[in-house]
Design a protein around this motif. Structure first.
Motif, mmCIF file in Angstrom:
data_model
loop_
_atom_site.group_PDB
_atom_site.id
_atom_site.type_symbol
_atom_site.label_atom_id
_atom_site.label_comp_id
_atom_site.label_asym_id
_atom_site.label_seq_id
_atom_site.Cartn_x
_atom_site.Cartn_y
_atom_site.Cartn_z
ATOM 1 N N LEU A 1 2.773 6.276 -7.057
ATOM 2 C CA LEU A 1 1.781 6.911 -7.923
ATOM 3 C C LEU A 1 1.770 8.435 -7.783
ATOM 4 C CD1 LEU A 1 -0.351 6.135 -9.961
ATOM 5 C CD2 LEU A 1 -2.011 5.947 -8.114
ATOM 6 N N PHE A 2 1.898 8.947 -6.548
ATOM 7 C CA PHE A 2 1.709 10.384 -6.349
ATOM 8 C C PHE A 2 2.984 11.156 -6.034
ATOM 9 C CE2 PHE A 2 -2.477 8.515 -5.492
ATOM 10 C CZ PHE A 2 -3.200 9.172 -6.477
ATOM 11 N N VAL A 3 4.132 10.464 -5.943
ATOM 12 C CA VAL A 3 5.394 11.196 -5.766
ATOM 13 C C VAL A 3 6.389 10.823 -6.864
ATOM 14 C CG1 VAL A 3 7.393 11.600 -4.282
ATOM 15 C CG2 VAL A 3 5.126 11.523 -3.281
ATOM 16 N N LEU B 1 15.027 20.959 -8.892
ATOM 17 C CA LEU B 1 15.277 19.610 -8.368
ATOM 18 C C LEU B 1 16.778 19.314 -8.349
ATOM 19 C CD1 LEU B 1 14.284 16.785 -7.462
ATOM 20 C CD2 LEU B 1 14.157 16.166 -9.866
ATOM 21 N N LEU C 1 1.082 4.057 -3.120
ATOM 22 C CA LEU C 1 0.703 5.454 -2.899
ATOM 23 C C LEU C 1 1.863 6.383 -3.245
ATOM 24 C CD1 LEU C 1 -1.612 7.206 -1.695
ATOM 25 C CD2 LEU C 1 -0.569 6.887 0.544
ATOM 26 N N TYR C 2 3.040 6.010 -2.758
ATOM 27 C CA TYR C 2 4.238 6.813 -2.952
ATOM 28 C C TYR C 2 4.654 6.836 -4.430
ATOM 29 C CZ TYR C 2 9.141 8.180 -2.236
ATOM 30 O OH TYR C 2 10.361 8.796 -2.281
ATOM 31 N N TYR D 1 6.046 8.904 -9.705
ATOM 32 C CA TYR D 1 5.560 9.074 -11.066
ATOM 33 C C TYR D 1 5.507 10.550 -11.481
ATOM 34 C CZ TYR D 1 2.198 9.406 -14.888
ATOM 35 O OH TYR D 1 1.574 9.757 -16.055
ATOM 36 N N PRO D 2 4.922 11.445 -10.673
ATOM 37 C CA PRO D 2 4.926 12.863 -11.078
ATOM 38 C C PRO D 2 6.339 13.434 -11.236
ATOM 39 C CG PRO D 2 3.350 12.513 -9.316
ATOM 40 C CD PRO D 2 4.123 11.242 -9.451
ATOM 41 N N THR D 3 7.284 12.951 -10.420
ATOM 42 C CA THR D 3 8.649 13.470 -10.536
ATOM 43 C C THR D 3 9.278 13.052 -11.867
ATOM 44 O OG1 THR D 3 8.832 13.294 -8.140
ATOM 45 C CG2 THR D 3 10.881 13.606 -9.354
ATOM 46 N N PRO E 1 0.818 -1.228 0.000
ATOM 47 C CA PRO E 1 0.000 0.000 0.000
ATOM 48 C C PRO E 1 0.848 1.274 0.000
ATOM 49 C CG PRO E 1 -0.754 -1.537 1.687
ATOM 50 C CD PRO E 1 0.510 -2.104 1.130
ATOM 51 N N ALA E 2 1.873 1.312 0.857
ATOM 52 C CA ALA E 2 2.679 2.528 0.955
ATOM 53 C C ALA E 2 3.446 2.786 -0.338
ATOM 54 C CB ALA E 2 3.651 2.434 2.134
ATOM 55 N N THR E 3 4.064 1.736 -0.892
ATOM 56 C CA THR E 3 4.851 1.948 -2.106
ATOM 57 C C THR E 3 3.953 2.344 -3.279
ATOM 58 O OG1 THR E 3 4.945 -0.451 -2.117
ATOM 59 C CG2 THR E 3 6.998 0.680 -1.764
ATOM 60 N N VAL F 1 12.617 21.295 -12.800
ATOM 61 C CA VAL F 1 13.664 20.279 -12.858
ATOM 62 C C VAL F 1 15.011 20.902 -12.488
ATOM 63 C CG1 VAL F 1 14.899 18.688 -14.381
ATOM 64 C CG2 VAL F 1 12.416 18.852 -14.502
ATOM 65 N N ARG G 1 7.616 12.080 -14.501
ATOM 66 C CA ARG G 1 6.804 12.723 -15.535
ATOM 67 C C ARG G 1 7.234 14.174 -15.738
ATOM 68 N NH1 ARG G 1 1.133 12.412 -17.062
ATOM 69 N NH2 ARG G 1 1.082 13.674 -18.955
ATOM 70 N N ALA G 2 7.666 14.832 -14.640
ATOM 71 C CA ALA G 2 8.111 16.230 -14.735
ATOM 72 C C ALA G 2 9.300 16.340 -15.673
ATOM 73 C CB ALA G 2 8.465 16.764 -13.350
#
Lengths: 303, 290
Positions: free
Chosen positions: B21-23, B269, B18-19, B25-27, B14-16, B266, B29-30
């Protein structure tokens, strides 16, 4: 965590016991006392200077604009609670507090459950791959939210979640997960695995052991994490600003921002709004300070 | 049942998810998004490094880069120096330690948004408390439009940030101080180490862990500063208080240049990672040496 203050107190006592004041030399002792009094007074003065902007905010929030122009620094000539009535009706206060509590609560449940589920094997199973997963979470601490904000917006749009509580809950939870996983893992490493092993001998499965042994064990850490998370979600601007559009879903901080925005608000309009947005957390802080300090100092000495 | 690889994977799922998908992947994707010419949510076509070539010649971005670096250096140095001083004071004064720490931590409980509006009011040129105070003590020659003057605006913002987090930094140093075994301080006292000499040779090396934490936190925190310039000055006067985060938000969500704004993100980052690696290697080496 709960023992923290008592340990400090005990150590303080021990220190006094081990350093008896040199007998006889009365003048020296008096000088020492004077010095410590001066030091206390100085420290309280510094604290007062730091608190001055907050006290000023409270003062001005109770002043009318004309009274403020006449007494910019002195106490108000009379207290004007009308400012608060106006600010309260300009904001969507009750609704925003409700939204914030709902979002914080949702994110907290997600973070506490998934974070502790993951931390348990990370703390107990030392394999190469668990170390990689752990490092993966650590890396998340350095990624600025601004790097992912646009893709996050696009993702939420693709999922049809824009302008929903769920989008903010998921985003805030995912961003807080690295800290939660690290915090839970280091907490679990500091307690022996005996209870879990006993449960294993009794034939309990993984989920039952988690629910009846690990989760109760993590209770103090969870309390600290919950408070820290509340601070983060309550004070965040960027995620609600980007993901939410309707007024009736906004969090309290977003409400403060959208109420004031960049309008030329006068002080008597501005400051009561800021106080209303800040007050609930300051109350939480005063009541639950111990947990907040524990959350702040979590990273020290556990490297 | 004992934990094995299979149950561990299931527990972490569950944690991985959530992490990832929403942290994560967006990074990722950025980085991909920054290589396109996307405007708004419609995905643009691949244009390679064109956005990066454009941004190194963009005066707004170079100004923001310089402002962010200057802001970070000032905040990291001043906040940690003051925080350490206050922590030393708190440590040596047991009588008012806990009440002083409570007071000093108060500003850190406020939202950055609230701090922004409060200090915008304090700095206001007409009838602002800071100018009124200067007037009251006879220093009206120093009165200025703090946030409207290019020479004071960025430092004014830095001061309000330092005000907010001073107690936070001091609390971390203090917890390190309180973890030093009494025996060490007793030995130092017996050897006659006092005041500055004790601080230099005993406290300073022993405080290495909290210094690492504080410098890391303040570096990461000030590199991404957004709320304060966004609200207090809206980047002005001219480009003098625009930070990288401010430019990212502006380009992405006011102008809807998603790809270009994300290219700036980026850049942020990579700066954050570089600063993080630098701080950690330098300070961790100190910890080991001590």
């Amino acid at each position: 965590m709960s023992g923290m203050t008592t340990t400090t107190a005990r150590r303080d006592q021990a220190q006094t016991a081990r350093f008896p004041a040199p007998d006889g030399n009365r003048a020296a002792r008096r000088r020492k006392l004077l010095r410590s009094r001066l030091s206390s007074a100085g420290l309280l003065l510094v604290t007062l200077v730091v608190l001055a902007p907050i006290l000023l905010m409270l003062k001005v929030s109770l002043q009318s604009d004309s009274d403020l122009a006449a007494n910019p620094l002195s106490l108000p000539s009379h207290l004007n609670f009308h400012n608060y009535v106006a600010a309260f009706s300009d904001m969507n206060y009750g609704r925003s507090v409700f939204n914030t509590v709902l979002i914080t609560g949702g994110a907290a449940v997600l973070v506490l459950l998934t974070g502790s589920l993951a931390a348990w094997p990370l703390a107990r199973l030392t394999r190469r791959w668990t170390k990689v997963v752990y490092q993966g979470f650590v890396a998340g601490l350095t990624v600025p939210v601004f790097v992912m904000i646009t893709p996050l917006y696009i993702l939420m749009r693709d999922l049809g979640l824009l302008d929903s509580y769920l989008s903010v809950i998921l985003a805030e939870a995912a961003i807080s997960l690295p800290f939660a996983v690290l915090f839970f893992t280091s907490f679990l490493r500091s307690v022996p695995a005996e209870l879990e092993e006993a449960a294993a001998i009794d034939g309990a499965g993984a989920l039952r052991t988690y629910w009846h042994v690990v989760l109760p064990l993590l209770r103090p850490a969870s309390a600290t994490l919950l408070i820290t998370l509340t601070l983060v979600v309550w004070n965040d601007l960027i995620i609600p600003l980007v993901l939410l559009t309707s007024d009736d879903k906004q969090t309290i901080t977003l409400d403060v921002y959208s109420t004031i925005g960049t309008h030329a608000y006068s002080a008597s309009q501005l400051l009561p709004t800021v106080v209303l947005g800040t007050a609930p957390l300051l109350v939480v802080f005063v009541v639950l300070q111990r947990h907040i300090v524990a959350g702040i100092t979590a990273g020290v000495g556990k490297s | 049942m004992r934990l094995n690889n299979r149950s561990a994977v299931l527990l972490m799922l569950p944690a991985t998810t959530l992490y990832a998908l929403f942290v994560l992947y967006p990074t990722v994707r950025a980085i991909l998004l920054s290589l396109t010419d996307a405007h708004g949510v419609r995905g643009g076509s691949f244009i390679g490094l064109a956005n990066y070539r454009q941004l190194i010649h963009d005066p707004q971005v170079t100004a923001a880069l310089w402002n962010t670096v200057l802001y970070t250096v000032v905040v990291v140095v001043v906040q940690n120096a003051l925080g350490l001083g206050v922590a030393y004071w708190l440590y040596s004064n047991r009588a008012v330690r806990s009440i002083a720490r409570t007071g000093l931590l108060m500003p850190a409980m406020m939202a950055l948004v609230a701090v922004s509006y409060l200090w915008q009011f304090i700095y206001s040129p007409i009838g602002g408390p800071l100018n009124a105070l200067l007037d009251a003590v006879g220093l009206h020659s120093l009165q200025t439009s703090w946030l409207g003057d290019p020479s004071t605006a960025l430092m004014g913002i830095a001061a309000s940030y330092i005000w907010m987090y001073l107690g936070y930094t001091a609390t971390i140093f203090l917890s390190n101080y309180l973890a030093i075994p009494d025996a060490v301080m007793e030995a130092a006292a017996l050897d006659g180490a006092r005041g500055w000499r004790r601080f230099r040779h005993v406290d300073w090396p022993l405080l290495a862990p909290s210094l690492t934490v504080n410098v890391t936190l303040s570096t990461i925190g000030s590199l991404r500063v957004f709320d304060l310039p966004f609200i207090m000055t809206d980047g002005g006067p001219a480009n003098h208080t625009q930070t990288l985060s401010y430019v990212i938000y502006n380009d992405s969500f006011r102008d809807f240049h998603f790809a270009y704004g994300t290219a700036v993100a980026v850049l942020l980052l990579f700066i954050t990672i570089a600063a993080g690696v630098l701080v950690t290697t330098v300070l961790r080496r100190r910890e080991v040496a001590a």
